[in-house]
Design an enzyme around this catalytic site. Structure first.
Site, mmCIF file in Angstrom:
data_model
loop_
_atom_site.group_PDB
_atom_site.id
_atom_site.type_symbol
_atom_site.label_atom_id
_atom_site.label_comp_id
_atom_site.label_asym_id
_atom_site.label_seq_id
_atom_site.Cartn_x
_atom_site.Cartn_y
_atom_site.Cartn_z
ATOM 1 N N GLY A 107 2.289 4.446 -61.968
ATOM 2 C CA GLY A 107 2.673 5.134 -63.199
ATOM 3 C C GLY A 107 1.888 4.598 -64.377
ATOM 4 O O GLY A 107 1.297 3.517 -64.311
ATOM 5 N N CYS A 108 1.889 5.358 -65.466
ATOM 6 C CA CYS A 108 1.105 4.955 -66.634
ATOM 7 C C CYS A 108 1.683 3.714 -67.306
ATOM 8 O O CYS A 108 0.973 2.727 -67.520
ATOM 9 C CB CYS A 108 0.983 6.121 -67.623
ATOM 10 S SG CYS A 108 2.544 6.893 -68.086
ATOM 11 N N TYR A 109 2.987 3.745 -67.610
ATOM 12 C CA TYR A 109 3.583 2.549 -68.214
ATOM 13 C C TYR A 109 3.452 1.336 -67.282
ATOM 14 O O TYR A 109 3.045 0.259 -67.728
ATOM 15 C CB TYR A 109 5.068 2.774 -68.532
ATOM 16 C CG TYR A 109 5.375 3.715 -69.679
ATOM 17 C CD1 TYR A 109 4.794 3.555 -70.926
ATOM 18 C CD2 TYR A 109 6.316 4.735 -69.528
ATOM 19 C CE1 TYR A 109 5.121 4.402 -71.988
ATOM 20 C CE2 TYR A 109 6.651 5.586 -70.583
ATOM 21 C CZ TYR A 109 6.048 5.412 -71.809
ATOM 22 O OH TYR A 109 6.384 6.247 -72.852
#
Lengths: 340, 340, 340, 340
Positions: free
Chosen positions: C149-151
């Site tokens: 995921g990005c975070y």
């Protein structure tokens, strides 16, 4: 490898030149300068360049610059270029000037619009206006190329195909332009700060913008009679992109297919021009961070008029990337190298 | 206290109406409705309203709405208004419709531009076009006011003073419009989401926007002969504000002072029109969150043409605040009440 | 040439994959699909791709996709990947899944955070978490890579070097994240439209964001004991970029040079990690349109604490470009190919 | 009517003061000054003020200012206020200072954080910190009010209710702040120009921002023991609004209802504080162009911690509108006059 110098490397155009030329396969960044408080590595100034380039950037030392380079890009304000270009030229270097200093053929018109006397009018005849779609053959042989202004690039590319066939009415072509803010330069001026620009639309220099004379010069050369324009530029709150919406009257009736045909024929071999299907309008993001110019059009039959919409990235085809295209042509590289 | 109803209270225009009317000294918010998933207090939907208003907002129940109100604002999509306006009118209520349903005098033109047959053409003659600067006396006596579109407001106010003296060339007046995004409504559509709009300029509906017929109708009424326009709207990335840049040709030579004089005379008693000094151009932020229209102009003498720039807040003079101005006039209040 | 398929080519991540892979020197785009109204050329959907790619994009036809490709990127919502990944895997294709479906090792935790039962839990053990800086050797041999995921990418890269030496206090590490709007996807939802997002800062899903379990899983694996976090994501009005500001407590005193040293040592051979000099903080634009993660830090000595700031481009290292990095590793290409 | 002077009328705070005070029912704008190139009417400088106010604005002439006014707002940079405030005070005028010069009780701490020696430390004891929610009674009697900083206002209002009951852990309260760009002032600085700020997130002055000492002073007074904070401010691309996300540890277990109760009790009579229902987080637009502070909260039970989110408009409750609230209190007006 060709050795490249960029004079004025910390403005938006200079920065874009650095980014594009870093990835160019057959040239080597060799010299950078800019008006900065102290000399430091360019990747300290722009952290996005870490790992891509490792060169100092400080005040211009012209002898060093001449020694280090084969070709230089002048990304400096007008009046500065006419001071330094002659020195590079004398030393046999190729020069691509991104300022306005060598775009106009007539030194008096330069003085009228830019408010200063031209210091090297003798260089104007040899300077080639760097719009490859119009002057490719001349650019090949040029030592000094005057890279076009951002608005003129979008406008001239959008209107050039209409120069043929005697259709266009050359009086008072109306040009409504909208630009992103990098077009105003990287300067600490109050009207440029975020909260002044954000959430605002502003028209400025109505019929007084210095790019008008450049547009009129080139359109007149194309059409071979006096062209006059009404030009209203606007700033809108985005970083990059120019859209010019142009309102053209015709002398005779024209059909959509004829109109599109003019454009497709005129630009049939051009690698960076996109003619959209009739009725489709381009958006600035279609050309973001590219060297493309994208053109759409629509006819108003009852008015014998058309709306032509032309978009470019003001830092791309409107400045740095077009300059690289010019370099490719001047140096005999494949024209699209580093640009696709 | 006059009791107010707002039908469509959760769109951008509805929201602006609620905010402005909350602070209006002589009216009382009495009924709200909107297409919402479930009825809840309006201040739950818009936390910025906490402490200002305490009213539920759910699906329209027309009998309740009629019982609760003296005057209703219809901030609903076109085609909805023509369904519900007749019921309020029949019950003797005053109606200010912010949709397009009652702006056009000709039901066939409505059908042509909006693609649906008008259901209550018999009401069109009694509907008054709610531009106070042109129709104040009629608005005073109206039961049904059709609040103008946002683009038409900016355009008509910008051109109306030229209707006198026979100067203006009525053929193909060119109107280049730029709008903020609230003008597109509060709707979950892909082209409206942030990352599609941000960092982009887009032209759309070139010479096909439905506001064209409204502009042509009103300009034609003013000039008393057929007026035709070329109209290109653009969306730019900001929330509020419309700028229209208009290119007008003249039949005879006109001077700057004569031009300014037309405008100052035409609007000499208008509380919400600002005519700028010659050569000064307005910016959208000059009128942000207000009911003002601000107009600047500049002549191109050799072209016998002028550039007229008119700005409004699309939710202000372009929608909700103009509607409140109309309410003030219809109800006999001081016209500027709650608007300055 | 390796033949590439992209399933979900019209979301922001899919679009970025297309753009990056178009320019990749040793692969060939062979198959595209997406949920679209009708099949059309991808360059019709995204005019910025004209001249770069010429492929149709319509509904997924899985047999065609299998036939056409060697490796597929799944840029689809969670729950969709676990339906289609098994089919590609069974056909012997390599799969890089950009959804959340194969990131978690524990199907129950998946069900708890994503609200649906996992359909192919038997594939979880073989799925490799695609963070090259931690799992390069496993990625080399993987057939199925779960792209992070990005975070989590920004957070884990920002904290991983602290896993050594027993310094870090693993309880309640505080993570304050700010993201651009492309992170929310290309979906027609009311909270995503321009005028809702622009001129606003919003916190959301405080301690409830589904990326928390992914972050905790990976930090716990690294530190080899239970790590818990407090996680507050915020949306701010820009298109691209994530900044995570992390507040870490230490068990023992640590010096700036020791801290920097942890990071420089940990990432000494990493081509896409930049550790800034002590006290310098990165900005999101430093990594715009790149696969870099840039990390800055500052100690609060009296508090035995540090602030760690990590930035990525959410579509770059946070999604598409990291997926291409994974592809390069899985296929035995030079890891930085097409990414620098 | 009370006669008002504004010194520094052309900064963002000064401009907001003019706008708010123009509409205030019981005061009269009587004197304006600012550092400007030439004296001109304020409505020439800010066309949005045309028709609202008609006053010249030029360099400060202190004797004229004293003669013309009953109360003055100093919207000037720090160090300027301590030069001019004494003169107004000596002449018996009330002074509301919006700079930092009179906020700190300790001249040495001022010198440490602001880098200059305080010139009028003898005035510090009489200056009242202008946060009405804490010091209303003192403000009533004050001649000199030090209007709080924008970040401190959001932080102190967000944490004050936790000062009671001995719950809060005063060590290293973590404050992650995000601000719009008007907070940086209306100054021609390169880092403030549009294209530097737009499409970027930036952290700055980590644990070094000069507002830290103001926050620690006030929290320490409230809790009656030494409070220390970790403070990281960020700039994000919008004009107005501050969100502070605060991470607080507790000494003993606390329930959601207990937590909310603390806040509702503490602020039970406050007209400008909104406590949201548990779990709801405010957005900056909830308080745009208002004097409200809106506070939301959420507990992490296992961590004995809470996330407190506080939002204000940095020019509203964070500067100009809070100054007007202070004026209302100092002058015996209804506290909410001109602010609702």
């Amino acid at each position: 490898m060709f050795k490249i110098g960029i004079i004025g490397a910390t403005g938006y155009t200079g920065q874009e030149l650095v980014e594009v030329l870093c990835e160019h396969p057959v040239v080597k960044m060799a010299y950078l300068s800019a008006k900065v408080e102290k000399e430091q590595n360019i990747s300290k100034i722009f952290p996005s360049l870490v790992g891509k380039i490792d060169l100092p950037c400080g005040d211009l030392k012209i002898n060093e610059a001449i020694k280090a380079t084969d070709i230089v890009f002048l990304a400096v304000p007008h009046t500065v270029s006419m001071e330094i270009a002659p020195k590079f030229l004398k030393a046999g270097k190729k020069v691509i000037d991104l300022s306005a200093d060598f775009r106009l053929k007539n030194a008096k018109i330069y003085q009228k619009w830019y408010g200063v006397k031209h210091k090297t009018p003798q260089l104007l005849p040899q300077a080639v206006y760097g719009l490859p779609e119009l002057y490719r053959e001349k650019i090949k042989k040029a030592q000094l190329v005057a890279n076009p202004g951002c608005y003129p690039t979008a406008v001239i590319l959008g209107l050039a195909p209409l120069s043929e066939g005697g259709y266009i009415n050359c009086d008072n072509i109306i040009i409504d332009a909208k630009t992103g803010m990098t077009g105003a330069g990287r300067k600490p001026l109050l009207p440029l700060i975020f909260s002044e620009v954000n959430e605002n639309i502003k028209a400025y220099k109505i019929n007084e913008h210095q790019h008008m004379c450049e547009i009129e010069q080139e359109l007149t050369r194309l059409v071979k009679k006096k062209v006059s324009i009404i030009f209203v530029p606007h700033v809108v709150p985005l970083n990059r992109g120019i859209m010019v919406t142009m309102y053209v009257k015709f002398r005779k009736q024209i059909t959509p297919s004829k109109l599109i045909d003019f454009y497709k024929t005129f630009y049939r071999n051009e690698p960076f021009i996109r003619i959209l299907d009739y009725g489709i309008t381009p958006q600035t993001k279609d050309v973001d961070k590219t060297n493309y110019c994208s053109i759409g059009m629509k006819i108003d039959e009852k008015a014998k008029a058309a709306v032509i919409v032309s978009v470019i990235d003001n830092l791309g085809k409107g400045a740095a990337r077009q300059a690289v295209q010019n370099m490719n042509i001047m140096c005999g590289f494949i024209e699209t190298l580093g640009l696709k």
